[in-house]
Design an enzyme around this catalytic site. Structure first.
Site, PDB file in Angstrom:
ATOM      1  CG  ASN A 114      -4.039  -4.333   2.984  1.00  0.00           C
ATOM      2  OD1 ASN A 114      -3.550  -4.196   1.872  1.00  0.00           O
ATOM      3  ND2 ASN A 114      -3.291  -4.403   4.070  1.00  0.00           N
TER       4      ASN A 114
ATOM      5  NE  ARG B 144      -2.221  -1.217   3.417  1.00  0.00           N
ATOM      6  CZ  ARG B 144      -2.600  -1.100   4.676  1.00  0.00           C
ATOM      7  NH1 ARG B 144      -3.782  -0.606   4.959  1.00  0.00           N
ATOM      8  NH2 ARG B 144      -1.816  -1.466   5.658  1.00  0.00           N
TER       9      ARG B 144
END
Length: 92
Positions: free
Chosen positions: A39, A21
């Site tokens: 996520n 990320r």
């Protein structure tokens, strides 16, 4: 002149717990894209972003290459309506 496009992307593979990320956030900002990354409970990563078509194409190449720790097995992309984001962020 490039046109503004928006995409919804689901990335599967080894993409959680490997700094993916953060990597997505950095590359999106480098490519001057706006949107978010997060996520998902099933182990995939969801991305919604918008920007110039050429910048988005460049960003997708980064996703496929990964950050050295991640592995992209599948990349599911669909075009969506632009959300008029002002920056790119990591959602939790």
């Amino acid at each position: 002149m490039s046109s503004k496009v928006a995409k919804h992307i689901i990335v599967s593979g080894r993409v959680q717990g490997v700094g993916f990320r953060y990597f997505v956030n950095q590359k999106a900002k480098e490519c001057q894209l706006t949107g978010w990354v997060k996520n998902l409970p099933n182990g995939t990563v969801e991305i919604e972003l918008e920007g110039d078509e050429k910048d988005l194409a460049c960003f997708v190449d980064y996703l496929k290459a990964g950050n050295g720790y991640s592995r992209t097995d599948q990349l599911h992309q669909s075009e969506i309506e632009p959300g008029n984001y002002t920056n790119f962020s990591i959602q939790y």
